[in-house]
Design a protein around this motif. Sequence first.
Motif, PDB file in Angstrom:
ATOM      1  N   GLU A   1      80.526 -42.626   0.293  1.00 46.92           N
ATOM      2  CA  GLU A   1      81.359 -41.928  -0.686  1.00 46.92           C
ATOM      3  C   GLU A   1      80.503 -41.146  -1.677  1.00 46.92           C
ATOM      4  O   GLU A   1      80.818 -40.006  -2.034  1.00 46.92           O
ATOM      5  CB  GLU A   1      82.251 -42.935  -1.422  1.00 46.92           C
ATOM      6  N   MET A   2      79.400 -41.759  -2.111  1.00 46.32           N
ATOM      7  CA  MET A   2      78.505 -41.066  -3.042  1.00 46.32           C
ATOM      8  C   MET A   2      77.958 -39.801  -2.384  1.00 46.32           C
ATOM      9  O   MET A   2      77.874 -38.738  -3.021  1.00 46.32           O
ATOM     10  CB  MET A   2      77.358 -41.990  -3.446  1.00 46.32           C
ATOM     11  N   ASN A   3      77.618 -39.892  -1.118  1.00 42.46           N
ATOM     12  CA  ASN A   3      77.079 -38.723  -0.403  1.00 42.46           C
ATOM     13  C   ASN A   3      78.133 -37.644  -0.204  1.00 42.46           C
ATOM     14  O   ASN A   3      77.809 -36.458  -0.152  1.00 42.46           O
ATOM     15  CB  ASN A   3      76.482 -39.160   0.935  1.00 42.46           C
ATOM     16  N   ARG A   4      79.390 -38.060  -0.088  1.00 42.91           N
ATOM     17  CA  ARG A   4      80.456 -37.065   0.017  1.00 42.91           C
ATOM     18  C   ARG A   4      80.564 -36.266  -1.283  1.00 42.91           C
ATOM     19  O   ARG A   4      80.746 -35.048  -1.268  1.00 42.91           O
ATOM     20  CB  ARG A   4      81.791 -37.761   0.329  1.00 42.91           C
ATOM     21  N   TYR A   5      80.410 -36.951  -2.394  1.00 42.57           N
ATOM     22  CA  TYR A   5      80.461 -36.257  -3.680  1.00 42.57           C
ATOM     23  C   TYR A   5      79.296 -35.272  -3.816  1.00 42.57           C
ATOM     24  O   TYR A   5      79.497 -34.110  -4.164  1.00 42.57           O
ATOM     25  CB  TYR A   5      80.406 -37.262  -4.834  1.00 42.57           C
ATOM     26  N   VAL A   6      78.067 -35.754  -3.564  1.00 42.40           N
ATOM     27  CA  VAL A   6      76.907 -34.905  -3.812  1.00 42.40           C
ATOM     28  C   VAL A   6      76.707 -33.828  -2.758  1.00 42.40           C
ATOM     29  O   VAL A   6      75.883 -32.924  -2.941  1.00 42.40           O
ATOM     30  CB  VAL A   6      75.619 -35.751  -3.946  1.00 42.40           C
ATOM     31  N   SER A   7      77.446 -33.908  -1.653  1.00 41.74           N
ATOM     32  CA  SER A   7      77.351 -32.851  -0.636  1.00 41.74           C
ATOM     33  C   SER A   7      78.235 -31.656  -0.983  1.00 41.74           C
ATOM     34  O   SER A   7      78.173 -30.621  -0.320  1.00 41.74           O
ATOM     35  CB  SER A   7      77.728 -33.396   0.741  1.00 41.74           C
ATOM     36  N   THR A   8      79.049 -31.811  -2.035  1.00 45.94           N
ATOM     37  CA  THR A   8      79.910 -30.709  -2.468  1.00 45.94           C
ATOM     38  C   THR A   8      79.062 -29.601  -3.090  1.00 45.94           C
ATOM     39  O   THR A   8      78.144 -29.873  -3.860  1.00 45.94           O
ATOM     40  CB  THR A   8      80.935 -31.206  -3.508  1.00 45.94           C
ATOM     41  N   GLU A   9      79.368 -28.363  -2.727  1.00 45.13           N
ATOM     42  CA  GLU A   9      78.676 -27.209  -3.301  1.00 45.13           C
ATOM     43  C   GLU A   9      79.716 -26.183  -3.735  1.00 45.13           C
ATOM     44  O   GLU A   9      80.485 -25.677  -2.922  1.00 45.13           O
ATOM     45  CB  GLU A   9      77.721 -26.590  -2.292  1.00 45.13           C
TER      46      GLU A   9
ATOM     47  N   ARG B   1      83.202 -48.838  -6.158  1.00 48.56           N
ATOM     48  CA  ARG B   1      83.994 -47.617  -6.278  1.00 48.56           C
ATOM     49  C   ARG B   1      83.170 -46.579  -7.022  1.00 48.56           C
ATOM     50  O   ARG B   1      82.436 -46.898  -7.957  1.00 48.56           O
ATOM     51  CB  ARG B   1      85.304 -47.868  -7.040  1.00 48.56           C
ATOM     52  N   VAL B   2      83.310 -45.321  -6.577  1.00 47.40           N
ATOM     53  CA  VAL B   2      82.583 -44.236  -7.221  1.00 47.40           C
ATOM     54  C   VAL B   2      83.417 -43.695  -8.376  1.00 47.40           C
ATOM     55  O   VAL B   2      84.593 -43.380  -8.213  1.00 47.40           O
ATOM     56  CB  VAL B   2      82.268 -43.100  -6.221  1.00 47.40           C
ATOM     57  N   ILE B   3      82.807 -43.604  -9.534  1.00 42.27           N
ATOM     58  CA  ILE B   3      83.461 -43.047 -10.713  1.00 42.27           C
ATOM     59  C   ILE B   3      82.784 -41.723 -11.039  1.00 42.27           C
ATOM     60  O   ILE B   3      81.570 -41.665 -11.244  1.00 42.27           O
ATOM     61  CB  ILE B   3      83.357 -43.992 -11.920  1.00 42.27           C
TER      62      ILE B   3
END
Length: 550
Positions: free
Chosen positions: A235-243, A270-272
Amino acid sequence: MEGRELLMRICHFVARGMERKKGCGRSASEWRGIVLLLLVFVYGAGVWYYRDHFLPGTVVDGIKLSRMSRRDAEALLESYTLTLEERMADGAAAEEVLTGRQLGLSWGDEGGLRVLLEEQNPWQWPFAVWQPHEKKGMVIWDKTRFYKTMDGLRGFSAAFASAPVDARLSEYTQGVGYTVLPEERGNTLDRDRTLDCIRKAMGALKPRADLEENGCYREPGRTAGDEGLQRLAEEMNRYVSTEVIYRFGNAEEVLDGRTIHRWLRAERDRVILDKEGVSEYVASLRKKYDTIFRSRTFMTSYGEEIELREGDYGWWMDSARETEELYQMICQGRSGMRTPAYFQTAAMYGSRDYGDSYVEINLTAQHLFVYKNGKRVMESDFVSGNVASGDATPEGIYGLTYKERDATLNGDDYESMVSYWMPFNRNVGLHDAVWRERFGGDIYRAGGSHGCINLPYAAAAKLYGHVEKGMAVICYTLPGTASGSVTAQTARDTAQSVIDAIDRLGTVTRDSGKRIERIHALYERLTSEARRYVTNYEQFLRAEKRYREL
């Protein structure tokens, strides 16, 4: 040799002898005598031996003392060592040896073993084989010495022991994102479990104790295979892969993991996403690219550059809406180009945000210019706000609010019907003024408007066709540019306003009443001379008649 084994051997010997009695020439009675003598000898020897040795089956506090002398038993504790099998921080094996003295082991009362020997009956030694004798409470351990030794164990030393570390997420790395770092077992001992293990081992005088096998080490609470941790990393990687890419003219702002990772935290797997961080980022964009309420320079049509300090024209980002929409975009992992949410936009980005299409109003010269795509498309004299009455038209740069045909302007002491209404600063706008005969010069000083820019009807009509909502309207004063030229508005010009209104009437319906009333009012306000130029008035009268017949 145990007494039971000795008796069995004697019985076996006698049995074999009796089988061979014929060959040996001995009688049965002779063999019984031999056996009896042997038994008496063995029994007597045992009695003598067990006067200062512990009987078979003697167990003291779990320690077997069978056939040991008191000195043997004392030496047993004095020479006792316990080897602890330990684990190094890197997982390698290590050993630590503890002596019985270090462990505080002793027989307690010095006369305890002597009394135990005296209490046993050596005459009963043959029966002790089948009747084990157990004694408790004789072996004692010095707690002070024991705990002092325990405190000195390497496994409790910070210099030797390494605490276990749970599996966890790595720090963010550009191009990689987050990974799950494996757990570190370390080699820190659990005090209670370790002491319990050592007490049991020394109580039984065991030579070795494997601390790892006995579960004495503290273990990590979470391993790299933990499903919750793996999901968290994904989930964290999904967030930081956003551009997200913003373009402000030639400038580009890229929002990606390098910034987003600073807004993330994990709580209970959980990611906040920190909304405040998103808000601060949007605020930085607004600070950098918004131009509303900022000064800017402007090159006038008179070749002189001025500074525009007033007005509300320019880029104005809607921070709250942009924060929410960007927040949702990151949460959903959606990448792509993005245009910010705006309260208001401008013609272009940069210091010249008004672009090359605008209305330029020189309040000193009472003259305006209109530029489209960098080319001047029209100009006209006008009458601005009455300076003497305090209604001077304000300076500054503004955006055209909207444009409207056939409007009625109302004030405290006036009501004016105009054909072209183009507001740009609240209730201040550009419009036609058919009630005026002259425009330009210094009329505005004492005979000006309530603040609006009054234009000849023909100029207003032409201007209406060039301007659009949001177009920049630039008002300024420029000393030295005052002009005495005046533009006259003829009766034919004012009559055109009625002619155009009648032409726009179109097919008469039940909804045409207000437009017919308006044309009536416009016509009545014309001078008698101007009325003669309304060439389509008969057309209007026929339309009015049709309306009455409906």
